[in-house]
Design an enzyme around this catalytic site. Structure first.
Site, mmCIF file in Angstrom:
data_model
loop_
_atom_site.group_PDB
_atom_site.id
_atom_site.type_symbol
_atom_site.label_atom_id
_atom_site.label_comp_id
_atom_site.label_asym_id
_atom_site.label_seq_id
_atom_site.Cartn_x
_atom_site.Cartn_y
_atom_site.Cartn_z
ATOM 1 N N GLY A 187 36.771 60.893 20.487
ATOM 2 C CA GLY A 187 36.235 59.799 22.254
ATOM 3 C C GLY A 187 35.842 58.631 22.118
ATOM 4 O O GLY A 187 34.942 57.872 22.932
ATOM 5 N N ASN A 240 38.338 55.749 22.669
ATOM 6 C CA ASN A 240 39.092 55.708 23.916
ATOM 7 C C ASN A 240 38.003 55.486 25.246
ATOM 8 O O ASN A 240 38.594 54.729 25.966
ATOM 9 C CB ASN A 240 39.932 55.791 23.667
ATOM 10 C CG ASN A 240 41.133 55.405 23.085
ATOM 11 O OD1 ASN A 240 41.834 54.161 23.448
ATOM 12 N ND2 ASN A 240 41.910 55.951 22.507
ATOM 13 N N ARG A 293 46.565 69.439 24.758
ATOM 14 C CA ARG A 293 46.982 69.578 25.518
ATOM 15 C C ARG A 293 48.320 69.458 26.004
ATOM 16 O O ARG A 293 47.707 68.071 26.391
ATOM 17 C CB ARG A 293 46.492 70.248 25.871
ATOM 18 C CG ARG A 293 45.239 71.699 25.878
ATOM 19 C CD ARG A 293 44.517 72.205 26.962
ATOM 20 N NE ARG A 293 45.150 72.909 27.250
ATOM 21 C CZ ARG A 293 45.037 74.481 26.909
ATOM 22 N NH1 ARG A 293 45.174 75.292 26.020
ATOM 23 N NH2 ARG A 293 47.023 74.928 27.923
ATOM 24 N N ILE A 294 49.418 69.874 26.188
ATOM 25 C CA ILE A 294 50.498 69.439 27.116
ATOM 26 C C ILE A 294 50.518 69.873 28.200
ATOM 27 O O ILE A 294 49.946 70.992 28.638
ATOM 28 C CB ILE A 294 51.881 70.044 26.385
ATOM 29 C CG1 ILE A 294 51.712 69.685 25.271
ATOM 30 C CG2 ILE A 294 52.862 69.571 27.302
ATOM 31 C CD1 ILE A 294 53.237 69.949 24.587
ATOM 32 N N ASN A 343 48.425 57.890 29.204
ATOM 33 C CA ASN A 343 47.894 58.696 28.016
ATOM 34 C C ASN A 343 47.984 57.315 26.952
ATOM 35 O O ASN A 343 48.682 56.981 27.368
ATOM 36 C CB ASN A 343 49.150 59.487 27.831
ATOM 37 C CG ASN A 343 48.771 60.338 26.796
ATOM 38 O OD1 ASN A 343 47.804 60.004 25.720
ATOM 39 N ND2 ASN A 343 49.668 60.482 25.326
ATOM 40 N N HIS A 388 48.681 56.783 23.037
ATOM 41 C CA HIS A 388 49.715 57.188 21.955
ATOM 42 C C HIS A 388 49.443 56.055 20.710
ATOM 43 O O HIS A 388 49.978 54.924 20.664
ATOM 44 C CB HIS A 388 51.310 57.737 21.989
ATOM 45 C CG HIS A 388 51.813 58.171 21.328
ATOM 46 N ND1 HIS A 388 51.935 59.559 20.652
ATOM 47 C CD2 HIS A 388 52.499 57.628 20.735
ATOM 48 C CE1 HIS A 388 51.992 60.158 19.785
ATOM 49 N NE2 HIS A 388 53.114 58.895 19.170
ATOM 50 N N ASP A 400 55.030 62.266 25.577
ATOM 51 C CA ASP A 400 55.223 61.599 24.962
ATOM 52 C C ASP A 400 56.590 60.448 25.188
ATOM 53 O O ASP A 400 57.086 59.492 24.903
ATOM 54 C CB ASP A 400 54.459 60.602 23.388
ATOM 55 C CG ASP A 400 54.072 61.669 22.881
ATOM 56 O OD1 ASP A 400 52.492 61.988 24.150
ATOM 57 O OD2 ASP A 400 53.584 61.822 21.964
ATOM 58 N N GLU A 434 44.617 50.047 20.125
ATOM 59 C CA GLU A 434 44.223 51.439 21.471
ATOM 60 C C GLU A 434 42.731 50.783 22.740
ATOM 61 O O GLU A 434 42.985 50.722 24.011
ATOM 62 C CB GLU A 434 44.445 52.983 20.508
ATOM 63 C CG GLU A 434 44.645 53.355 19.984
ATOM 64 C CD GLU A 434 44.801 54.551 19.880
ATOM 65 O OE1 GLU A 434 44.004 55.216 20.607
ATOM 66 O OE2 GLU A 434 45.231 55.034 18.546
HETATM 67 C C1 GRF Z 1 44.169 58.504 19.341
HETATM 68 O O1 GRF Z 1 44.593 57.903 18.896
HETATM 69 C C2 GRF Z 1 44.938 58.347 20.737
HETATM 70 O O2 GRF Z 1 45.626 57.293 20.640
HETATM 71 C C3 GRF Z 1 45.244 59.444 19.984
HETATM 72 O O3 GRF Z 1 44.329 60.144 20.244
HETATM 73 C C4 GRF Z 1 43.614 59.527 19.626
HETATM 74 C C5 GRF Z 1 42.218 59.020 20.195
HETATM 75 O O4 GRF Z 1 41.110 59.383 19.754
HETATM 76 N N1 GRF Z 1 46.310 59.969 21.414
HETATM 77 P P1 GRF Z 1 39.623 58.701 20.803
HETATM 78 O O5 GRF Z 1 39.329 60.624 21.250
HETATM 79 O O6 GRF Z 1 39.707 58.375 22.241
HETATM 80 O O7 GRF Z 1 38.822 58.577 19.566
#
Ligand code: GRF
Length: 206
Positions: A11, A13, A96-97, A112, A114, A150, A179
């Site tokens: 969590g 992000n 999950r997709i 999303n 990535h 992706d 990110e």
């Molecule tokens: C990140 O590296 C993101 O790019 C990928 O999953 C990870 C999630 O990290 N999709 P967090 O849960 O946001 O810390």
């Protein structure tokens, strides 16, 4: 703008987006609900700490029934006002997709993040893939979600150099810093109506 965030893990992000809303960097947007596919995801605590509604939707028993699971997710999103008409759904470490039905319902309204420069290194362990491939530059990508893994239209990217003595952990940490800057920026542009989807291309209106 009503936002729903789907998570499965740490969590960080999610936290960076919450902070951008709380600081006023992203205006006129609220995270209405955080939905986790894992009971023990630390992201749930991040949501609770910021007084954001959170829900765990248990995927047990939904193997091969992706749409049935996604219907529960959609019901939860809609219950909190994150609708296909005016909502925004953010995948933030969601493992999950999405079913094609979900993608179709919310087309152009699901993002999303990535940890690679797509289309290089899609799927899991993107940082490890970049390192093992010998890439000199990698990074992160925010994209709209389509039916592929992706593969959706790219919104923003940030590059991160790979160092000679890099480990997966060190590289992942440097990518993660980017990110946390990039995802809120993409959300801000969307909320301000500055992203225009033109086929595969995302035009940024300034
Ligand atoms: C990140 O590296 C993101 O790019 C990928 O999953 C990870 C999630 O990290 N999709 P967090 O849960 O946001 O810390």
């Amino acid at each position: 703008m009503n936002i729903g965030v789907l998570v499965s893990g740490r969590g960080t992000n999610l936290r960076s987006i919450i902070q951008s809303i709380e600081s006023g960097r992203i205006r006129n947007a609220q995270i209405k609900v955080v939905i986790s596919s894992r009971a023990d995801a630390p992201a749930r605590e991040v949501a609770a700490k910021h007084n954001i509604n959170e829900a765990f939707i248990d995927p047990t028993g939904y193997k091969g029934k992706r749409w049935e699971y996604d219907l529960k997710v959609i019901n939860c999103l809609e219950k909190h006002g994150v609708t296909p008409e005016n909502g925004l759904v953010l995948l933030a470490g969601y493992m999950r997709i999405l079913s094609p039905e979900f993608v179709k319902a919310y087309r152009g309204r699901v993002m999303n993040i990535h940890p690679s420069l797509l289309p290089s290194f899609p799927g899991v362990d993107a940082q490890k893939q970049a390192l093992e491939h010998g890439a000199k530059i990698t990074g992160c990508t925010v994209h709209f979600v389509d039916e592929g893994m992706d593969t959706g239209p790219i919104i923003l990217q940030a590059s991160v150099p790979v160092k000679g003595n890099d480990t997966v952990e060190a590289l992942s940490t440097r990518i993660l810093e980017q990110e946390h800057r990039l995802y809120p920026e993409a959300v801000r542009l969307f909320v301000e109506g500055k992203l225009m989807l033109d086929g595969r291309r995302v035009k940024i209106l300034l």
